[in-house]
Design a protein around this motif. Structure first.
Motif, PDB file in Angstrom:
ATOM      1  N   ASP A 281       0.815  -1.223   0.000  1.00 34.27           N
ATOM      2  CA  ASP A 281       0.000   0.000   0.000  1.00 34.27           C
ATOM      3  C   ASP A 281       0.844   1.268   0.000  1.00 34.27           C
ATOM      4  N   GLY A 282       2.175   1.121   0.030  1.00 37.85           N
ATOM      5  CA  GLY A 282       3.057   2.281   0.001  1.00 37.85           C
ATOM      6  C   GLY A 282       3.139   3.030   1.323  1.00 37.85           C
ATOM      7  N   ILE A 283       2.785   2.368   2.399  1.00 37.51           N
ATOM      8  CA  ILE A 283       2.818   2.980   3.732  1.00 37.51           C
ATOM      9  C   ILE A 283       4.154   2.656   4.381  1.00 37.51           C
ATOM     10  N   GLU A 284       4.738   3.634   5.031  1.00 40.65           N
ATOM     11  CA  GLU A 284       6.021   3.427   5.714  1.00 40.65           C
ATOM     12  C   GLU A 284       5.877   2.331   6.773  1.00 40.65           C
ATOM     13  N   ILE A 285       6.844   1.438   6.780  1.00 36.84           N
ATOM     14  CA  ILE A 285       6.794   0.313   7.713  1.00 36.84           C
ATOM     15  C   ILE A 285       7.519   0.713   8.994  1.00 36.84           C
ATOM     16  N   THR A 286       6.728   0.959  10.026  1.00 37.36           N
ATOM     17  CA  THR A 286       7.279   1.314  11.334  1.00 37.36           C
ATOM     18  C   THR A 286       6.795   0.290  12.360  1.00 37.36           C
ATOM     19  N   ALA A 287       7.473   0.266  13.491  1.00 40.74           N
ATOM     20  CA  ALA A 287       7.108  -0.676  14.546  1.00 40.74           C
ATOM     21  C   ALA A 287       5.673  -0.450  15.014  1.00 40.74           C
ATOM     22  N   SER A 288       5.276   0.803  15.133  1.00 41.69           N
ATOM     23  CA  SER A 288       3.914   1.084  15.613  1.00 41.69           C
ATOM     24  C   SER A 288       2.860   0.644  14.595  1.00 41.69           C
ATOM     25  N   PHE A 289       3.122   0.874  13.289  1.00 42.65           N
ATOM     26  CA  PHE A 289       2.187   0.395  12.273  1.00 42.65           C
ATOM     27  C   PHE A 289       2.118  -1.129  12.267  1.00 42.65           C
ATOM     28  N   LEU A 290       3.274  -1.788  12.377  1.00 48.13           N
ATOM     29  CA  LEU A 290       3.283  -3.253  12.384  1.00 48.13           C
ATOM     30  C   LEU A 290       2.512  -3.808  13.575  1.00 48.13           C
ATOM     31  N   LEU A 291       2.731  -3.213  14.740  1.00 49.89           N
ATOM     32  CA  LEU A 291       2.055  -3.684  15.945  1.00 49.89           C
ATOM     33  C   LEU A 291       0.550  -3.463  15.856  1.00 49.89           C
ATOM     34  N   SER A 292       0.154  -2.274  15.448  1.00 45.51           N
ATOM     35  CA  SER A 292      -1.284  -1.989  15.394  1.00 45.51           C
ATOM     36  C   SER A 292      -1.971  -2.811  14.306  1.00 45.51           C
ATOM     37  N   PHE A 293      -1.328  -2.947  13.167  1.00 43.65           N
ATOM     38  CA  PHE A 293      -1.918  -3.733  12.095  1.00 43.65           C
ATOM     39  C   PHE A 293      -2.034  -5.194  12.493  1.00 43.65           C
ATOM     40  N   SER A 294      -0.977  -5.735  13.102  1.00 46.60           N
ATOM     41  CA  SER A 294      -0.968  -7.146  13.492  1.00 46.60           C
ATOM     42  C   SER A 294      -2.028  -7.459  14.535  1.00 46.60           C
ATOM     43  N   THR A 295      -2.165  -6.611  15.506  1.00 45.88           N
ATOM     44  CA  THR A 295      -3.122  -6.897  16.579  1.00 45.88           C
ATOM     45  C   THR A 295      -4.565  -6.611  16.168  1.00 45.88           C
ATOM     46  N   CYS A 296      -4.779  -5.592  15.346  1.00 42.54           N
ATOM     47  CA  CYS A 296      -6.148  -5.240  14.955  1.00 42.54           C
ATOM     48  C   CYS A 296      -6.738  -6.207  13.951  1.00 42.54           C
ATOM     49  N   PHE A 297      -5.940  -6.609  12.980  1.00 36.85           N
ATOM     50  CA  PHE A 297      -6.498  -7.386  11.877  1.00 36.85           C
ATOM     51  C   PHE A 297      -6.265  -8.887  11.983  1.00 36.85           C
ATOM     52  N   THR A 298      -5.331  -9.311  12.810  1.00 33.76           N
ATOM     53  CA  THR A 298      -5.063 -10.749  12.891  1.00 33.76           C
ATOM     54  C   THR A 298      -5.450 -11.341  14.236  1.00 33.76           C
ATOM     55  N   ASN A 299      -5.798 -10.509  15.195  1.00 41.65           N
ATOM     56  CA  ASN A 299      -6.136 -10.967  16.543  1.00 41.65           C
ATOM     57  C   ASN A 299      -5.027 -11.808  17.163  1.00 41.65           C
ATOM     58  N   VAL A 300      -3.785 -11.430  16.883  1.00 42.20           N
ATOM     59  CA  VAL A 300      -2.617 -12.119  17.428  1.00 42.20           C
ATOM     60  C   VAL A 300      -1.943 -11.199  18.432  1.00 42.20           C
TER      61      VAL A 300
END
Length: 90
Positions: A19-38
């Protein structure tokens, strides 16, 4: 649990990159927990973010399965009949 955290961060990094979004730790954490329930272990997002900042993601995707020797394959030497001759006491 570790493999699940790695996989969640991998998918999150790939989606963010696509999606062309900068990959940062906060984006990875929020994306992983919100969309994967992990429940991602806290160190994985920062490790993946550092990797993504140092490496070209497109190159990593294209080089999947390629070994280090793939760029410079060695010539296969054919055995001659002389190499296969054995004496009685060899």
């Amino acid at each position: 649990m570790s493999n699940t955290s790695e996989l969640a961060c991998t998918y999150a990094a790939l989606i963010l990159h696509d999606d062309g979004i900068e990959i940062t730790a906060s984006f990875l954490l929020s994306f992983s927990t919100c969309f994967t329930n992990v429940n991602v272990e806290s160190y994985w997002p920062s490790l993946f973010a550092k990797l993504c900042q140092k490496k070209n993601i497109d190159d990593l995707i294209m080089d999947v399965g390629a070994s280090g020797d793939a760029a410079a394959p060695e010539e296969v030497k054919e055995e001659s009949e002389d190499d296969m001759v054995f004496g009685l006491f060899d």
